[in-house]
Design an enzyme around this catalytic site. Sequence first.
Site, PDB file in Angstrom:
ATOM      1  N   LYS A 148      35.022  38.966  96.531  1.00 31.45           N
ATOM      2  CA  LYS A 148      34.849  39.567  97.860  1.00 31.45           C
ATOM      3  C   LYS A 148      33.400  39.969  98.110  1.00 31.45           C
ATOM      4  CE  LYS A 148      37.718  42.964  97.812  1.00 31.45           C
ATOM      5  NZ  LYS A 148      38.106  42.921  96.393  1.00 31.45           N
TER       6      LYS A 148
ATOM      7  N   ARG B 140      44.600  48.402 101.755  1.00 31.90           N
ATOM      8  CA  ARG B 140      45.243  47.905 100.532  1.00 31.90           C
ATOM      9  C   ARG B 140      46.696  48.329 100.436  1.00 31.90           C
ATOM     10  NH1 ARG B 140      41.490  50.383  96.167  1.00 31.90           N
ATOM     11  NH2 ARG B 140      41.497  52.048  97.726  1.00 31.90           N
TER      12      ARG B 140
ATOM     13  N   ARG C  20      31.707  41.455  83.556  1.00 33.21           N
ATOM     14  CA  ARG C  20      30.819  41.908  84.632  1.00 33.21           C
ATOM     15  C   ARG C  20      29.959  43.087  84.180  1.00 33.21           C
ATOM     16  NH1 ARG C  20      33.889  42.806  90.167  1.00 33.21           N
ATOM     17  NH2 ARG C  20      34.857  44.486  88.951  1.00 33.21           N
TER      18      ARG C  20
ATOM     19  N   ARG D 251      31.069  49.097  84.508  1.00 38.11           N
ATOM     20  CA  ARG D 251      31.842  50.068  85.273  1.00 38.11           C
ATOM     21  C   ARG D 251      32.984  50.602  84.424  1.00 38.11           C
ATOM     22  NH1 ARG D 251      33.564  47.759  91.078  1.00 38.11           N
ATOM     23  NH2 ARG D 251      35.536  48.534  90.268  1.00 38.11           N
TER      24      ARG D 251
ATOM     25  N   ARG E  43      45.029  47.484  87.693  1.00 43.80           N
ATOM     26  CA  ARG E  43      44.585  47.301  89.070  1.00 43.80           C
ATOM     27  C   ARG E  43      45.200  46.047  89.693  1.00 43.80           C
ATOM     28  NH1 ARG E  43      38.434  47.252  87.782  1.00 43.80           N
ATOM     29  NH2 ARG E  43      38.157  46.687  89.970  1.00 43.80           N
TER      30      ARG E  43
END
Length: 299
Positions: free
Chosen positions: A96, A169, A204, A233, A244
């Site tokens: 995204k 969401r 990531r 993160r 998630r």
Amino acid sequence: MSSNIMNFSTTSSSSSLIRVFNPTPNNNHNHKLQKPRSYSSSSFSVTISHHHHHHRQLSLRSSSRSLSHSSTVVKAAVQTEEPLHVMISGAPASGKGTQCHLITNKYGLVHVAAGDLLRAEIETGSENGKRAKEYMEKGQLVPDEIVVMDRLLKPDSAEKGWLLDGYPRSLSQATALKELGFKPDIFILLEVSEDTLVERVVGRRLDPVTGKIYHLKYSPPETKEIADRLTQRFDDTEEKVKLRLNTHHQNVEAVLSMYKDITIKINGNASQKEVFAQIDGALTTLLEQRKTSSESMVA
């Protein structure tokens, strides 16, 4: 690679037509000039004077059908370019962020990222941030009241249009947006296989100096100096990303039920360039439909 583009249409009009009907004065009456009255809308304002015993009508038309009348007809065509309103959704690491950057660069939309707003709250250590972090660490959706959507109300969002990233969401969030009058022209869903998503998330990394996102496998840092300062993160671990993903899958179908008529599904397993080509094609089609509709109304 495939994409499923469903039919979609917009309800906004690209032009308005003002008609002021001024009947020929009746000479048998005295005409007293009344105070001018002003009329306005989001796209124009107009002031006209009324004469005693005579009626002037101000009307808006979405088409240019001619009206026969013995009086003088004054036409003022007011062209308005309605900005795009786009929503994009997808699981964590579906791409995204990258696609939002490409979309905003080409179409000039205001990028509104719910995730970034939440992380800003977390970094400042606000009460909302602390509560948000507790939910995020559990892989749960942050309650609606913590997600700040005031960004949509700012003047630049209204003028340029907006790209709403990662929100809504849940069905309750989608319903709240609808009640506030925020309606998208198109809903983009990025579809990526779960194995690919997990691999993308775990690898990531963030450069805290430049803010650039790297991936240890797909987009490694340019130098050892950059590599040494990269951070991960707190919720980019395999365990948390699976939580998630479960949450995302449980809620996405409910959200899609709200926007099913304007949803396009994009194959997010493809390259960044190929994914954007699919999105760009859909947005181009939408704008062409608007143009055709506008031309038919003023023809």
